[in-house]
Design a protein around this motif. Structure first.
Motif, PDB file in Angstrom:
ATOM      1  N   ILE A  46       0.844  -1.189   0.000  1.00 46.89           N
ATOM      2  CA  ILE A  46       0.000   0.000   0.000  1.00 46.89           C
ATOM      3  C   ILE A  46       0.885   1.247   0.000  1.00 46.89           C
ATOM      4  O   ILE A  46       1.846   1.338   0.768  1.00 46.89           O
ATOM      5  CB  ILE A  46      -0.906   0.046   1.249  1.00 46.89           C
ATOM      6  N   TYR A 105      -3.276   3.760  -2.108  1.00 52.16           N
ATOM      7  CA  TYR A 105      -3.446   2.922  -3.299  1.00 52.16           C
ATOM      8  C   TYR A 105      -2.812   1.557  -3.070  1.00 52.16           C
ATOM      9  O   TYR A 105      -1.659   1.453  -2.658  1.00 52.16           O
ATOM     10  CB  TYR A 105      -2.795   3.598  -4.510  1.00 52.16           C
ATOM     11  N   CYS A 106      -3.568   0.506  -3.337  1.00 55.22           N
ATOM     12  CA  CYS A 106      -3.056  -0.860  -3.224  1.00 55.22           C
ATOM     13  C   CYS A 106      -2.317  -1.202  -4.509  1.00 55.22           C
ATOM     14  O   CYS A 106      -2.938  -1.451  -5.548  1.00 55.22           O
ATOM     15  CB  CYS A 106      -4.193  -1.848  -2.976  1.00 55.22           C
ATOM     16  N   ARG A 116      -9.430  -5.525  -4.670  1.00 54.87           N
ATOM     17  CA  ARG A 116      -8.409  -4.504  -4.959  1.00 54.87           C
ATOM     18  C   ARG A 116      -8.925  -3.492  -5.978  1.00 54.87           C
ATOM     19  O   ARG A 116      -8.680  -2.287  -5.855  1.00 54.87           O
ATOM     20  CB  ARG A 116      -7.128  -5.169  -5.462  1.00 54.87           C
ATOM     21  N   TYR A 147     -11.514  -1.340  -4.136  1.00 54.60           N
ATOM     22  CA  TYR A 147     -10.838  -0.474  -3.174  1.00 54.60           C
ATOM     23  C   TYR A 147     -10.129   0.690  -3.860  1.00 54.60           C
ATOM     24  O   TYR A 147     -10.204   1.839  -3.408  1.00 54.60           O
ATOM     25  CB  TYR A 147      -9.834  -1.308  -2.379  1.00 54.60           C
ATOM     26  N   ASN A 148      -9.469   0.404  -4.968  1.00 55.40           N
ATOM     27  CA  ASN A 148      -8.682   1.438  -5.641  1.00 55.40           C
ATOM     28  C   ASN A 148      -9.509   2.395  -6.489  1.00 55.40           C
ATOM     29  O   ASN A 148      -9.154   3.580  -6.618  1.00 55.40           O
ATOM     30  CB  ASN A 148      -7.620   0.790  -6.544  1.00 55.40           C
ATOM     31  N   THR A 149     -10.594   1.928  -7.065  1.00 51.38           N
ATOM     32  CA  THR A 149     -11.285   2.727  -8.083  1.00 51.38           C
ATOM     33  C   THR A 149     -12.718   3.110  -7.747  1.00 51.38           C
ATOM     34  O   THR A 149     -13.275   3.990  -8.405  1.00 51.38           O
ATOM     35  CB  THR A 149     -11.295   1.967  -9.423  1.00 51.38           C
ATOM     36  N   THR A 162     -11.117   8.217  -4.369  1.00 50.49           N
ATOM     37  CA  THR A 162     -10.601   6.855  -4.431  1.00 50.49           C
ATOM     38  C   THR A 162      -9.075   6.897  -4.401  1.00 50.49           C
ATOM     39  O   THR A 162      -8.471   7.900  -4.789  1.00 50.49           O
ATOM     40  CB  THR A 162     -11.062   6.154  -5.717  1.00 50.49           C
ATOM     41  N   PRO A 163      -8.434   5.817  -3.946  1.00 49.93           N
ATOM     42  CA  PRO A 163      -6.976   5.793  -3.948  1.00 49.93           C
ATOM     43  C   PRO A 163      -6.358   6.035  -5.322  1.00 49.93           C
ATOM     44  O   PRO A 163      -5.312   6.685  -5.424  1.00 49.93           O
ATOM     45  CB  PRO A 163      -6.663   4.395  -3.429  1.00 49.93           C
ATOM     46  N   LYS A 164      -6.988   5.553  -6.367  1.00 49.17           N
ATOM     47  CA  LYS A 164      -6.428   5.771  -7.699  1.00 49.17           C
ATOM     48  C   LYS A 164      -6.462   7.251  -8.067  1.00 49.17           C
ATOM     49  O   LYS A 164      -5.512   7.781  -8.656  1.00 49.17           O
ATOM     50  CB  LYS A 164      -7.187   4.957  -8.756  1.00 49.17           C
ATOM     51  N   TYR A 185      -3.699   8.857  -6.156  1.00 45.64           N
ATOM     52  CA  TYR A 185      -2.370   8.453  -6.632  1.00 45.64           C
ATOM     53  C   TYR A 185      -1.994   9.189  -7.909  1.00 45.64           C
ATOM     54  O   TYR A 185      -0.855   9.627  -8.082  1.00 45.64           O
ATOM     55  CB  TYR A 185      -2.340   6.943  -6.869  1.00 45.64           C
TER      56      TYR A 185
END
Length: 246
Positions: free
Chosen positions: A75, A81-82, A213, A216-218, A229-231, A234
């Protein structure tokens, strides 16, 4: 040698030691001081940009048919972001290395870079008197716990070379909160996804872990990154967003 009756000079002994690689490199103490500063910054002055600190760990999961599998993930500390997730029957050094390498490949591809070193930070270099004598590119800090897989020779192969991309930092003993981002990810993975379904074997677990994943990311927003979102976090650095339009 002199105590044994041999007439040698200091320079001769130094040359003999150097030929066999037994001397510490020049500037070794300065290098150690620089890494000590980096360690303090990782734990006491958290970064604000992507690809400065990554966290990794293993977590166990027992499937319905009784098999126990190990989930490894990487992470990015700032953006959550994973970068990679793997499911393996063991949690050995080579399993950890494989997950890290997948993370490097994912980050390189996502940022459309030829080399991930193009997106790393810099660190101060100190001399023996704690004076800053320059700056040098800082490898990405890989933070892990003190498990045997992270202390073995296999895992250390990630940090060799003249210009290493990665730098290993282990948490202090009995301080799991230091690796809190990855611990929280595993908790979310299990309670929001894995525990809600029937997962019979390792193949099903691998499929569900990679499916989560993506979610979670998108799809799943995260409060710590401004409900994005993490994406999104990032690809769009946090410290450059929400600026007033002039």
């Amino acid at each position: 040698m002199r105590a044994d009756g041999h007439d040698v000079t200091n320079s001769s002994v130094q040359r003999a030691l150097r030929r066999r690689g037994l001397l510490l490199p020049q500037g070794f103490r300065a290098d150690r001081k620089s890494w000590a500063v980096l360690r303090r910054r990782v734990f006491h002055d958290p970064p604000t940009e992507r690809n400065r600190v990554w966290q990794t760990d293993f977590s166990e999961f027992e499937t319905a048919n009784g098999g126990i599998w190990r989930i490894s993930a990487v992470i990015d500390y700032v953006t959550k972001y994973c970068l990679a997730i793997t499911v393996t029957p063991t949690s050995r050094g080579r399993d950890a290395v494989n997950c890290i390498r997948q993370a490097v490949a994912e980050a390189t591809h996502l940022l459309n870079l030829a080399d991930l070193r193009q997106d790393r930070g810099v660190m101060d270099v100190y001399n023996d008197h704690d004076e800053i004598i320059g700056r040098t590119p800082a490898p990405i800090a890989i933070v892990s716990d003190n498990g045997p897989c992270y202390r073995g020779k296999d895992f250390q192969t990630l940090f060799t070379g003249q210009d290493p991309l990665l730098r290993h930092i282990r948490t202090r003993v009995k301080t799991p909160q230091t690796n809190g981002v990855i611990e929280r990810f595993f908790e979310t993975l299990k309670y929001e996804h894995l525990f809600r379904g029937y997962i019979c074997d390792g193949d099903a677990l691998d499929m569900e872990a990679h499916h989560f994943r993506i979610i979670y990311n998108t799809i799943r927003p995260h409060q710590a990154i401004q409900d994005r979102t993490p994406k999104q976090a990032y690809l769009n650095p946090i410290n450059q967003e929400n600026l007033p339009i002039s």
